[in-house]
Write an enzyme that holds these catalytic residues in place. Structure first.
Site, mmCIF file in Angstrom:
data_model
loop_
_atom_site.group_PDB
_atom_site.id
_atom_site.type_symbol
_atom_site.label_atom_id
_atom_site.label_comp_id
_atom_site.label_asym_id
_atom_site.label_seq_id
_atom_site.Cartn_x
_atom_site.Cartn_y
_atom_site.Cartn_z
ATOM 1 N N ASP A 75 0.883 -1.154 0.000
ATOM 2 C CA ASP A 75 0.000 0.000 0.000
ATOM 3 C C ASP A 75 0.925 1.209 0.000
ATOM 4 O O ASP A 75 1.679 1.418 0.953
ATOM 5 C CB ASP A 75 -0.877 -0.015 1.253
ATOM 6 N N ASN A 122 2.932 3.725 -10.684
ATOM 7 C CA ASN A 122 1.671 3.658 -11.431
ATOM 8 C C ASN A 122 0.439 3.749 -10.539
ATOM 9 O O ASN A 122 -0.598 4.232 -10.980
ATOM 10 C CB ASN A 122 1.631 2.350 -12.232
ATOM 11 N N TYR A 153 -8.669 15.103 -8.191
ATOM 12 C CA TYR A 153 -7.763 14.282 -8.997
ATOM 13 C C TYR A 153 -6.796 15.158 -9.787
ATOM 14 O O TYR A 153 -5.578 14.918 -9.791
ATOM 15 C CB TYR A 153 -8.578 13.396 -9.946
ATOM 16 N N LYS A 161 -2.666 15.331 -9.607
ATOM 17 C CA LYS A 161 -1.809 15.017 -10.746
ATOM 18 C C LYS A 161 -0.949 16.223 -11.145
ATOM 19 O O LYS A 161 0.200 16.064 -11.594
ATOM 20 C CB LYS A 161 -2.640 14.540 -11.933
ATOM 21 N N THR A 216 -9.683 1.321 -18.962
ATOM 22 C CA THR A 216 -9.442 0.692 -17.671
ATOM 23 C C THR A 216 -10.683 0.853 -16.795
ATOM 24 O O THR A 216 -11.648 1.525 -17.164
ATOM 25 C CB THR A 216 -8.243 1.333 -16.954
#
Length: 231
Positions: free
Chosen positions: A54, A77, A143, A147, A178
């Protein structure tokens, strides 16, 4: 660096792009691929070494680095994406979860493995970012903010790790086929194609890989009077 005979460590390797990275590394001739995930039993790819990890758990990060002392390529990733409006009651809590994985997880893994990479000749780090490093869509501010921060972190890591001979490459990609984009009606890249492009970029010594037309378009717009983020 060359992928042939490399020792690769991939976070979030149990599915999606992470699994594609592990497959692509094996296909490129890597000597060993460590496939890390919270649940190592979820790793079903033959030929890899499962690792319990984790990325938000400092003890597990340290244990992984202590165990995997032959790594020459670290692929950060693992990531999370959850929607939240900026004024929602849980917006800041959601943002904290994003930063713990998408920023501090990348930072912690790179910090932990940097001495190993140096000891093994320098090697490389690949950070999986997003076209949303430069662009914020409604409902995705937590998000995008994470990023964007990870992009700044990647640039800082590149500057500081250059002295030890470690290459740092950032991967920017738009929509991929995905779990994260399930139900989204938009053109999507195949994870296998993105993984191959990214590994080709590493072998070419690229500091940045733009994996699709959307990422290239948004990046090019940043230097214009009508950048994509202002649309």
């Amino acid at each position: 660096m060359q992928l042939k005979n490399a020792v690769v460590f991939v976070t979030g390797a149990n599915r999606g792009l992470g699994r594609a990275f592990a497959q692509a590394a094996l296909a490129a001739g890597a000597a060993k691929v460590y496939a890390a995930a919270r649940d190592p039993d979820s790793i079903d790819l033959p030929g890899v070494v499962p690792v319990a990890l984790d990325v938000t758990d400092a003890a597990q990060v340290a244990a992984a680095a202590a165990r995997c002392t032959d790594v020459t390529l670290l692929i950060n990733n693992a990531g999370v994406s959850q929607g939240a409006g900026v004024l929602a009651a849980d917006a800041i809590a959601t943002a904290r979860r994003h930063f713990e994985t998408n920023v501090f997880g990348v930072w912690a893994l790179t910090q932990a493995f940097a001495p190993t990479l140096q000891a093994n000749g320098g090697g490389a780090v690949l950070n999986v970012l997003s076209v949303l490093s430069w662009l914020t869509l409604p409902g995705l501010t937590p998000y995008s903010a994470s990023k964007s921060a990870a992009w700044a972190l990647s640039n800082g890591l590149r500057n500081e790790l250059k002295a030890q001979g470690t290459q740092v490459t950032s991967l920017h990609v738009g929509y991929m086929d995905t779990d994260m984009t399930r139900g989204l009606d938009a053109p999507k890249s195949a994870p296998a194609d993105v993984a191959r492009l990214a590994l080709d970029g590493i072998e070419a010594g690229a500091f940045e890989v733009l994996a699709d037309e959307l990422s290239r378009h948004v990046k090019q717009s940043l230097a214009t009077s009508a950048p994509a983020y202002a649309a």
